[in-house]
Design an enzyme around this catalytic site. Structure first.
Site, mmCIF file in Angstrom:
data_model
loop_
_atom_site.group_PDB
_atom_site.id
_atom_site.type_symbol
_atom_site.label_atom_id
_atom_site.label_comp_id
_atom_site.label_asym_id
_atom_site.label_seq_id
_atom_site.Cartn_x
_atom_site.Cartn_y
_atom_site.Cartn_z
ATOM 1 N N HIS A 163 0.845 -0.813 0.248
ATOM 2 C CA HIS A 163 0.072 -0.101 -0.065
ATOM 3 C C HIS A 163 0.408 1.293 -0.003
ATOM 4 C CE1 HIS A 163 -3.145 -2.629 2.096
ATOM 5 N NE2 HIS A 163 -3.643 -2.628 0.464
ATOM 6 N N GLU A 166 1.554 4.207 3.136
ATOM 7 C CA GLU A 166 1.899 3.476 4.382
ATOM 8 C C GLU A 166 3.539 3.420 4.578
ATOM 9 O OE1 GLU A 166 -0.112 -0.036 4.717
ATOM 10 O OE2 GLU A 166 -1.669 0.405 3.876
ATOM 11 N N HIS A 292 2.340 -3.409 6.885
ATOM 12 C CA HIS A 292 1.171 -2.599 6.441
ATOM 13 C C HIS A 292 1.070 -1.354 8.295
ATOM 14 C CE1 HIS A 292 -1.196 -3.908 3.179
ATOM 15 N NE2 HIS A 292 -0.473 -5.625 3.728
ATOM 16 N N GLU A 366 0.339 -4.781 11.261
ATOM 17 C CA GLU A 366 -0.586 -3.408 11.376
ATOM 18 C C GLU A 366 0.773 -2.405 11.984
ATOM 19 O OE1 GLU A 366 -2.317 -1.860 9.058
ATOM 20 O OE2 GLU A 366 -3.524 -4.015 8.027
HETATM 21 O O1 0X9 Z 1 -6.993 -3.946 4.146
HETATM 22 C C1 0X9 Z 1 -5.757 -3.899 4.156
HETATM 23 O O2 0X9 Z 1 -5.623 -4.462 2.941
HETATM 24 C C2 0X9 Z 1 -4.739 -4.203 5.498
HETATM 25 N N1 0X9 Z 1 -5.035 -3.089 5.878
HETATM 26 S S1 0X9 Z 1 -4.785 -1.903 6.094
HETATM 27 O O3 0X9 Z 1 -5.048 -0.562 6.270
HETATM 28 N N2 0X9 Z 1 -3.227 -1.172 6.285
HETATM 29 O O4 0X9 Z 1 -4.903 -1.234 4.107
HETATM 30 C C3 0X9 Z 1 -5.299 -5.230 6.090
HETATM 31 C C4 0X9 Z 1 -5.551 -6.470 4.987
HETATM 32 C C5 0X9 Z 1 -5.118 -8.120 6.141
HETATM 33 N N3 0X9 Z 1 -4.125 -8.844 5.724
HETATM 34 C C6 0X9 Z 1 -3.931 -9.431 5.265
HETATM 35 N N4 0X9 Z 1 -5.061 -10.664 6.251
HETATM 36 N N5 0X9 Z 1 -3.217 -10.243 4.696
HETATM 37 ZN ZN ZN Z 2 -1.627 -1.897 3.847
#
Ligand code: 0X9
Ligand code: ZN
Length: 401
Positions: A163, A166, A292, A366
Protein backbone atom coordinates in the site's frame (compact mmCIF):
# COMPACT_ATOMS: atom_id res chain seq x y z
CA UNK A 1 -36.06 14.09 -12.63
CA UNK A 2 -33.94 11.78 -10.57
CA UNK A 3 -30.95 13.98 -11.33
CA UNK A 4 -32.81 17.08 -10.29
CA UNK A 5 -33.89 15.44 -7.04
CA UNK A 6 -30.39 14.40 -6.16
CA UNK A 7 -29.10 17.81 -7.18
CA UNK A 8 -31.59 19.51 -4.90
CA UNK A 9 -30.88 17.24 -1.96
CA UNK A 10 -27.18 17.67 -2.55
CA UNK A 11 -27.66 21.43 -2.51
CA UNK A 12 -29.49 21.18 0.80
CA UNK A 13 -26.75 19.03 2.23
CA UNK A 14 -24.19 21.47 0.93
CA UNK A 15 -26.09 24.28 2.60
CA UNK A 16 -25.80 22.39 5.86
CA UNK A 17 -22.10 21.87 5.36
CA UNK A 18 -20.19 23.30 8.26
CA UNK A 19 -17.16 24.27 6.26
CA UNK A 20 -16.17 25.92 3.06
CA UNK A 21 -12.62 24.79 2.73
CA UNK A 22 -10.02 25.76 0.20
CA UNK A 23 -7.41 23.19 1.08
CA UNK A 24 -7.36 19.57 2.09
CA UNK A 25 -9.52 18.54 4.99
CA UNK A 26 -10.26 15.68 7.29
CA UNK A 27 -13.95 14.97 7.85
CA UNK A 28 -15.74 12.48 10.05
CA UNK A 29 -18.50 10.63 8.22
CA UNK A 30 -21.44 8.80 9.73
CA UNK A 31 -21.51 5.29 8.27
CA UNK A 32 -23.67 3.28 10.67
CA UNK A 33 -25.02 0.77 8.15
CA UNK A 34 -23.33 -1.78 5.89
CA UNK A 35 -24.93 0.02 2.93
CA UNK A 36 -23.48 3.40 3.85
CA UNK A 37 -20.09 1.81 4.47
CA UNK A 38 -20.11 0.16 1.05
CA UNK A 39 -21.20 3.44 -0.54
CA UNK A 40 -18.27 5.25 1.04
CA UNK A 41 -15.79 2.49 0.16
CA UNK A 42 -16.87 2.49 -3.48
CA UNK A 43 -16.90 6.27 -3.76
CA UNK A 44 -13.13 6.41 -4.10
CA UNK A 45 -12.60 9.16 -1.53
CA UNK A 46 -9.43 8.78 0.51
CA UNK A 47 -10.36 6.89 3.63
CA UNK A 48 -8.22 7.97 6.56
CA UNK A 49 -9.51 5.56 9.23
CA UNK A 50 -7.71 2.30 9.72
CA UNK A 51 -11.04 0.55 9.39
CA UNK A 52 -14.56 1.39 8.29
CA UNK A 53 -16.94 1.65 11.25
CA UNK A 54 -20.02 3.60 12.37
CA UNK A 55 -17.86 6.72 12.01
CA UNK A 56 -15.25 6.82 9.25
CA UNK A 57 -12.70 9.56 8.62
CA UNK A 58 -12.20 10.74 5.07
CA UNK A 59 -9.72 13.15 3.49
CA UNK A 60 -11.22 15.48 0.90
CA UNK A 61 -9.14 17.06 -1.83
CA UNK A 62 -9.76 20.73 -2.60
CA UNK A 63 -13.03 21.07 -4.48
CA UNK A 64 -14.32 17.61 -3.65
CA UNK A 65 -17.01 18.77 -1.22
CA UNK A 66 -19.75 18.82 -3.82
CA UNK A 67 -19.06 15.32 -5.09
CA UNK A 68 -18.92 14.16 -1.51
CA UNK A 69 -22.21 15.84 -0.67
CA UNK A 70 -23.86 13.88 -3.49
CA UNK A 71 -23.32 10.72 -1.46
CA UNK A 72 -25.85 12.05 1.05
CA UNK A 73 -23.83 10.94 4.08
CA UNK A 74 -23.77 13.06 7.22
CA UNK A 75 -20.36 14.42 8.09
CA UNK A 76 -18.50 16.94 10.20
CA UNK A 77 -15.32 18.85 9.58
CA UNK A 78 -12.42 17.80 11.83
CA UNK A 79 -9.34 19.70 10.69
CA UNK A 80 -7.37 21.10 7.81
CA UNK A 81 -4.78 18.71 6.44
CA UNK A 82 -1.37 19.60 5.00
CA UNK A 83 -1.10 19.68 1.21
CA UNK A 84 -0.25 16.09 0.24
CA UNK A 85 1.62 17.00 -2.96
CA UNK A 86 5.27 17.70 -3.60
CA UNK A 87 6.87 15.69 -0.83
CA UNK A 88 9.61 14.86 -3.31
CA UNK A 89 10.30 18.59 -3.73
CA UNK A 90 11.17 19.11 -0.09
CA UNK A 91 14.85 19.42 0.81
CA UNK A 92 16.27 16.11 1.98
CA UNK A 93 19.67 15.03 3.16
CA UNK A 94 22.05 13.45 0.64
CA UNK A 95 22.61 10.45 2.82
CA UNK A 96 19.35 9.71 4.61
CA UNK A 97 19.07 7.38 7.61
CA UNK A 98 16.11 5.02 7.36
CA UNK A 99 15.73 4.96 11.14
CA UNK A 100 14.88 8.65 11.27
CA UNK A 101 13.64 9.67 7.82
CA UNK A 102 11.20 8.49 5.21
CA UNK A 103 12.91 7.79 1.93
CA UNK A 104 11.94 8.15 -1.73
CA UNK A 105 11.76 5.07 -3.94
CA UNK A 106 15.23 5.74 -5.36
CA UNK A 107 16.69 6.23 -1.89
CA UNK A 108 15.17 2.96 -0.64
CA UNK A 109 16.60 0.98 -3.53
CA UNK A 110 19.95 2.78 -3.16
CA UNK A 111 20.09 1.60 0.46
CA UNK A 112 19.59 -2.03 -0.59
CA UNK A 113 22.15 -1.60 -3.35
CA UNK A 114 24.67 -0.35 -0.80
CA UNK A 115 24.10 -3.53 1.18
CA UNK A 116 24.30 -5.71 -1.92
CA UNK A 117 27.52 -4.20 -3.21
CA UNK A 118 29.17 -4.35 0.20
CA UNK A 119 28.16 -7.99 0.80
CA UNK A 120 28.64 -9.91 -2.42
CA UNK A 121 27.40 -13.46 -2.21
CA UNK A 122 25.37 -12.75 0.91
CA UNK A 123 23.00 -10.16 -0.50
CA UNK A 124 21.69 -10.60 -4.02
CA UNK A 125 18.64 -9.42 -5.90
CA UNK A 126 16.16 -10.50 -8.51
CA UNK A 127 13.66 -8.45 -10.45
CA UNK A 128 10.24 -9.98 -9.88
CA UNK A 129 8.05 -7.62 -11.93
CA UNK A 130 7.88 -4.55 -14.10
CA UNK A 131 5.00 -2.23 -13.25
CA UNK A 132 2.64 -0.50 -15.67
CA UNK A 133 4.71 2.63 -15.02
CA UNK A 134 7.82 0.77 -16.17
CA UNK A 135 9.39 0.49 -12.71
CA UNK A 136 11.15 -2.68 -11.55
CA UNK A 137 10.01 -4.55 -8.45
CA UNK A 138 12.92 -6.15 -6.61
CA UNK A 139 13.36 -8.98 -4.15
CA UNK A 140 16.57 -8.92 -2.08
CA UNK A 141 17.89 -12.20 -0.77
CA UNK A 142 19.91 -12.39 2.41
CA UNK A 143 21.63 -15.77 2.30
CA UNK A 144 21.87 -17.36 5.71
CA UNK A 145 24.13 -20.16 4.59
CA UNK A 146 26.97 -17.69 4.29
CA UNK A 147 28.93 -16.82 1.19
CA UNK A 148 28.68 -19.05 -1.83
CA UNK A 149 25.76 -20.21 -3.80
CA UNK A 150 24.39 -22.82 -1.43
CA UNK A 151 20.79 -22.18 -0.65
CA UNK A 152 19.24 -22.69 2.73
CA UNK A 153 16.49 -25.28 2.82
CA UNK A 154 13.95 -22.77 3.96
CA UNK A 155 12.91 -19.29 3.02
CA UNK A 156 10.95 -16.49 4.60
CA UNK A 157 9.46 -13.64 2.59
CA UNK A 158 8.88 -10.16 3.99
CA UNK A 159 6.70 -7.87 1.92
CA UNK A 160 6.82 -4.08 2.26
CA UNK A 161 5.01 -1.22 0.62
CA UNK A 162 2.08 -3.04 -0.99
CA UNK A 163 0.00 0.00 0.00
CA UNK A 164 1.60 3.19 -1.27
CA UNK A 165 0.84 5.59 1.58
CA UNK A 166 1.97 3.29 4.39
CA UNK A 167 5.42 4.83 4.40
CA UNK A 168 6.62 3.28 7.64
CA UNK A 169 6.48 -0.19 6.05
CA UNK A 170 9.53 0.17 3.75
CA UNK A 171 11.47 1.76 6.60
CA UNK A 172 10.67 -1.13 8.93
CA UNK A 173 11.73 -3.46 6.12
CA UNK A 174 15.10 -1.69 5.87
CA UNK A 175 15.58 -1.77 9.62
CA UNK A 176 14.81 -5.49 9.62
CA UNK A 177 17.12 -6.28 6.70
CA UNK A 178 19.95 -4.19 8.12
CA UNK A 179 19.62 -5.78 11.55
CA UNK A 180 19.54 -9.36 10.29
CA UNK A 181 22.45 -8.69 7.94
CA UNK A 182 24.53 -7.31 10.78
CA UNK A 183 23.65 -10.17 13.10
CA UNK A 184 24.23 -12.82 10.47
CA UNK A 185 27.60 -11.35 9.59
CA UNK A 186 28.89 -10.92 13.11
CA UNK A 187 27.32 -14.21 14.20
CA UNK A 188 26.17 -12.44 17.32
CA UNK A 189 23.12 -14.63 17.03
CA UNK A 190 24.63 -17.92 16.09
CA UNK A 191 21.38 -19.73 15.67
CA UNK A 192 20.18 -17.03 13.32
CA UNK A 193 23.28 -17.23 11.17
CA UNK A 194 22.99 -20.99 11.12
CA UNK A 195 19.28 -21.05 10.81
CA UNK A 196 19.23 -22.34 7.27
CA UNK A 197 16.39 -20.02 6.40
CA UNK A 198 17.09 -17.36 3.80
CA UNK A 199 15.41 -14.01 4.12
CA UNK A 200 13.78 -12.53 1.02
CA UNK A 201 12.85 -8.89 1.38
CA UNK A 202 10.66 -7.05 -1.06
CA UNK A 203 11.54 -3.41 -0.31
CA UNK A 204 8.53 -1.88 -2.11
CA UNK A 205 6.01 -4.02 -3.98
CA UNK A 206 4.08 -1.01 -5.27
CA UNK A 207 6.70 1.41 -6.62
CA UNK A 208 4.27 3.24 -8.96
CA UNK A 209 1.95 4.01 -6.07
CA UNK A 210 4.82 4.84 -3.72
CA UNK A 211 6.38 7.31 -6.16
CA UNK A 212 2.92 8.86 -6.63
CA UNK A 213 2.55 9.44 -2.87
CA UNK A 214 5.78 11.43 -2.94
CA UNK A 215 4.88 13.53 -5.97
CA UNK A 216 1.12 13.86 -6.20
CA UNK A 217 -0.95 12.48 -3.37
CA UNK A 218 0.40 11.45 0.02
CA UNK A 219 -2.81 9.52 0.71
CA UNK A 220 -2.72 7.24 -2.35
CA UNK A 221 -3.17 3.53 -1.52
CA UNK A 222 -3.46 1.47 -4.73
CA UNK A 223 -1.15 1.00 -7.69
CA UNK A 224 -1.55 3.35 -10.65
CA UNK A 225 -3.26 1.14 -13.25
CA UNK A 226 -5.29 3.20 -15.67
CA UNK A 227 -8.75 1.69 -15.29
CA UNK A 228 -9.79 3.34 -18.53
CA UNK A 229 -12.80 5.20 -17.17
CA UNK A 230 -11.09 8.13 -15.50
CA UNK A 231 -10.26 6.14 -12.38
CA UNK A 232 -6.87 4.78 -11.43
CA UNK A 233 -5.50 1.97 -9.36
CA UNK A 234 -6.06 -1.54 -8.12
CA UNK A 235 -5.75 -2.43 -4.45
CA UNK A 236 -2.87 -4.89 -4.73
CA UNK A 237 -3.90 -6.45 -1.44
CA UNK A 238 -7.17 -7.60 -3.01
CA UNK A 239 -5.67 -8.92 -6.24
CA UNK A 240 -4.25 -12.27 -5.09
CA UNK A 241 -5.87 -15.31 -6.65
CA UNK A 242 -6.98 -17.09 -3.52
CA UNK A 243 -10.65 -16.37 -2.82
CA UNK A 244 -10.34 -13.41 -5.17
CA UNK A 245 -13.56 -11.42 -5.49
CA UNK A 246 -15.05 -12.25 -2.10
CA UNK A 247 -16.20 -10.11 0.80
CA UNK A 248 -14.16 -7.06 1.70
CA UNK A 249 -13.16 -6.32 -1.87
CA UNK A 250 -14.86 -4.20 -4.48
CA UNK A 251 -15.65 -4.49 -8.17
CA UNK A 252 -15.92 -0.68 -8.47
CA UNK A 253 -12.84 0.75 -10.12
CA UNK A 254 -13.00 3.91 -8.01
CA UNK A 255 -12.96 1.97 -4.76
CA UNK A 256 -10.01 2.02 -2.40
CA UNK A 257 -10.38 -1.78 -2.29
CA UNK A 258 -10.86 -2.36 -6.05
CA UNK A 259 -9.75 -5.93 -6.65
CA UNK A 260 -8.82 -5.50 -10.32
CA UNK A 261 -10.45 -7.03 -13.40
CA UNK A 262 -9.26 -10.56 -12.59
CA UNK A 263 -7.18 -12.50 -10.07
CA UNK A 264 -3.46 -11.74 -10.44
CA UNK A 265 -4.26 -9.13 -13.10
CA UNK A 266 -1.60 -6.76 -11.78
CA UNK A 267 2.04 -7.24 -12.80
CA UNK A 268 3.19 -6.65 -9.20
CA UNK A 269 1.05 -9.52 -7.92
CA UNK A 270 1.49 -11.99 -10.79
CA UNK A 271 5.23 -11.24 -10.68
CA UNK A 272 5.32 -12.00 -6.97
CA UNK A 273 3.38 -15.21 -7.53
CA UNK A 274 5.63 -16.40 -10.36
CA UNK A 275 8.81 -15.57 -8.50
CA UNK A 276 7.66 -17.21 -5.23
CA UNK A 277 6.39 -20.29 -7.08
CA UNK A 278 9.78 -20.74 -8.75
CA UNK A 279 11.49 -20.18 -5.41
CA UNK A 280 9.33 -22.83 -3.76
CA UNK A 281 10.75 -25.47 -6.12
CA UNK A 282 14.17 -25.17 -4.44
CA UNK A 283 13.41 -23.75 -1.01
CA UNK A 284 10.50 -24.39 1.24
CA UNK A 285 8.73 -21.11 1.98
CA UNK A 286 7.94 -21.49 5.66
CA UNK A 287 7.32 -17.89 6.70
CA UNK A 288 5.60 -14.87 5.17
CA UNK A 289 5.15 -11.41 6.66
CA UNK A 290 3.31 -8.47 5.09
CA UNK A 291 3.99 -5.09 6.72
CA UNK A 292 1.21 -2.50 6.71
CA UNK A 293 0.14 0.52 8.69
CA UNK A 294 -1.64 1.35 10.77
CA UNK A 295 -3.59 0.03 13.75
CA UNK A 296 -1.33 -2.15 15.94
CA UNK A 297 -2.50 -5.59 14.90
CA UNK A 298 -0.86 -8.98 14.42
CA UNK A 299 -3.07 -10.78 11.91
CA UNK A 300 -3.21 -14.25 10.44
CA UNK A 301 -5.53 -16.09 8.01
CA UNK A 302 -8.17 -16.06 7.07
CA UNK A 303 -9.03 -12.64 5.69
CA UNK A 304 -11.77 -13.81 3.32
CA UNK A 305 -13.90 -15.39 6.04
CA UNK A 306 -14.34 -15.36 9.79
CA UNK A 307 -13.10 -18.94 9.91
CA UNK A 308 -9.57 -20.10 10.64
CA UNK A 309 -7.24 -22.57 8.87
CA UNK A 310 -6.72 -26.10 10.19
CA UNK A 311 -3.46 -25.13 11.94
CA UNK A 312 -5.20 -22.36 13.89
CA UNK A 313 -3.56 -23.49 17.14
CA UNK A 314 -0.10 -22.93 15.69
CA UNK A 315 -1.16 -19.51 14.40
CA UNK A 316 -2.47 -18.54 17.83
CA UNK A 317 0.69 -19.69 19.58
CA UNK A 318 3.04 -17.89 17.18
CA UNK A 319 0.79 -14.83 16.82
CA UNK A 320 0.35 -14.34 20.55
CA UNK A 321 4.12 -14.77 20.97
CA UNK A 322 4.71 -12.08 18.34
CA UNK A 323 2.21 -9.82 20.08
CA UNK A 324 3.92 -10.29 23.45
CA UNK A 325 7.39 -9.66 22.01
CA UNK A 326 6.19 -6.52 20.22
CA UNK A 327 4.42 -5.17 23.29
CA UNK A 328 7.49 -5.78 25.47
CA UNK A 329 9.50 -3.21 23.48
CA UNK A 330 7.57 -0.03 24.23
CA UNK A 331 4.48 -1.19 26.10
CA UNK A 332 2.11 -0.34 23.25
CA UNK A 333 -1.01 -2.51 23.12
CA UNK A 334 -1.28 -4.65 19.97
CA UNK A 335 -4.18 -6.93 19.15
CA UNK A 336 -3.55 -10.40 17.71
CA UNK A 337 -6.05 -12.61 15.89
CA UNK A 338 -7.35 -13.95 12.59
CA UNK A 339 -7.81 -11.10 10.08
CA UNK A 340 -11.51 -11.55 9.32
CA UNK A 341 -12.76 -11.66 12.88
CA UNK A 342 -10.16 -9.28 14.38
CA UNK A 343 -9.99 -6.48 11.78
CA UNK A 344 -12.45 -6.96 8.93
CA UNK A 345 -13.12 -9.30 6.05
CA UNK A 346 -10.69 -8.85 3.17
CA UNK A 347 -10.52 -11.22 0.18
CA UNK A 348 -7.66 -11.75 -2.22
CA UNK A 349 -5.09 -10.70 0.40
CA UNK A 350 -1.41 -11.58 0.49
CA UNK A 351 -1.28 -13.78 3.56
CA UNK A 352 -4.34 -15.88 2.66
CA UNK A 353 -2.59 -16.60 -0.64
CA UNK A 354 0.82 -17.43 0.86
CA UNK A 355 -0.81 -19.68 3.44
CA UNK A 356 -2.78 -21.58 0.84
CA UNK A 357 -0.13 -21.67 -1.90
CA UNK A 358 2.92 -22.60 0.22
CA UNK A 359 1.54 -23.53 3.60
CA UNK A 360 3.81 -20.78 4.93
CA UNK A 361 3.08 -19.36 8.37
CA UNK A 362 1.64 -16.12 7.04
CA UNK A 363 1.16 -12.94 9.02
CA UNK A 364 0.27 -9.32 8.49
CA UNK A 365 1.42 -6.71 10.96
CA UNK A 366 -0.39 -3.41 11.11
CA UNK A 367 2.33 -1.19 12.54
CA UNK A 368 1.91 1.59 15.06
CA UNK A 369 0.35 4.94 14.23
CA UNK A 370 -2.84 6.94 14.27
CA UNK A 371 -2.65 8.05 10.66
CA UNK A 372 -0.91 7.01 7.44
CA UNK A 373 1.08 10.22 7.79
CA UNK A 374 3.18 9.33 10.77
CA UNK A 375 5.91 11.65 12.11
CA UNK A 376 9.37 10.36 11.28
CA UNK A 377 10.28 10.12 14.95
CA UNK A 378 7.92 7.14 15.09
CA UNK A 379 10.00 5.12 12.63
CA UNK A 380 12.62 3.82 15.03
CA UNK A 381 10.29 2.83 17.89
CA UNK A 382 7.95 1.26 15.31
CA UNK A 383 10.83 -0.64 13.74
CA UNK A 384 12.16 -1.89 17.08
CA UNK A 385 8.69 -3.24 17.86
CA UNK A 386 8.11 -4.85 14.51
CA UNK A 387 11.57 -6.39 14.49
CA UNK A 388 10.70 -8.46 17.56
CA UNK A 389 7.55 -9.74 15.84
CA UNK A 390 9.54 -10.53 12.72
CA UNK A 391 12.22 -12.36 14.69
CA UNK A 392 9.74 -14.56 16.52
CA UNK A 393 8.20 -15.58 13.19
CA UNK A 394 11.61 -15.99 11.54
CA UNK A 395 12.87 -18.41 14.18
CA UNK A 396 9.66 -20.35 13.93
CA UNK A 397 9.87 -20.44 10.13
CA UNK A 398 13.50 -21.54 10.40
CA UNK A 399 12.48 -24.33 12.72
CA UNK A 400 14.70 -23.17 15.57
CA UNK A 401 11.89 -22.31 17.96
O1 0X9 B 1 -7.11 -3.70 4.23
C1 0X9 B 1 -5.96 -4.12 4.13
O2 0X9 B 1 -5.47 -4.51 3.09
C2 0X9 B 1 -5.07 -4.14 5.38
N1 0X9 B 1 -5.29 -2.98 6.18
S1 0X9 B 1 -4.75 -1.53 5.67
O3 0X9 B 1 -5.25 -0.49 6.56
N2 0X9 B 1 -3.17 -1.50 5.80
O4 0X9 B 1 -5.11 -1.36 4.31
C3 0X9 B 1 -5.37 -5.37 6.20
C4 0X9 B 1 -5.43 -6.63 5.44
C5 0X9 B 1 -5.13 -7.84 6.22
N3 0X9 B 1 -4.19 -8.49 5.42
C6 0X9 B 1 -4.03 -9.80 5.29
N4 0X9 B 1 -4.70 -10.65 6.00
N5 0X9 B 1 -3.15 -10.18 4.42
ZN1 ZN C 1 -2.09 -1.60 4.10
Amino acid sequence: MRHLASFLSATCILGAFQFAQAGWSLISVETPTAKSQQLLMDSGFNIASDRIGPITDVILNPGEEFRFALLGLKSRFVKEMPDPRGWDQMPRREDPDYRFEYMTLDQVIAQYETWRLANPGIVSRQQIATTAGGRPVWAYRLAMSGRGTKRAKKAMIVLCGIHAREWISPNVGMYTFGTVLERAKTRRLDFMANAQCDLYMIPILNPDGYAYTWSNNRYWRKNRRNNGNGTFGVDLNRNFGFQWGGSGSSGQTSSETYRGPSAFSEPEISGLRNWATTLSATQSITGFLDLHSYGKYVLWPWGYTNGVPSNAATYSAVGLGMEADIEAVNGLDFLAGPTGSTLYLASGVSSDWSHSAFNALSFTIELRGTDFVLPADQILPGALEAYEGFERLYFRAAGVQ
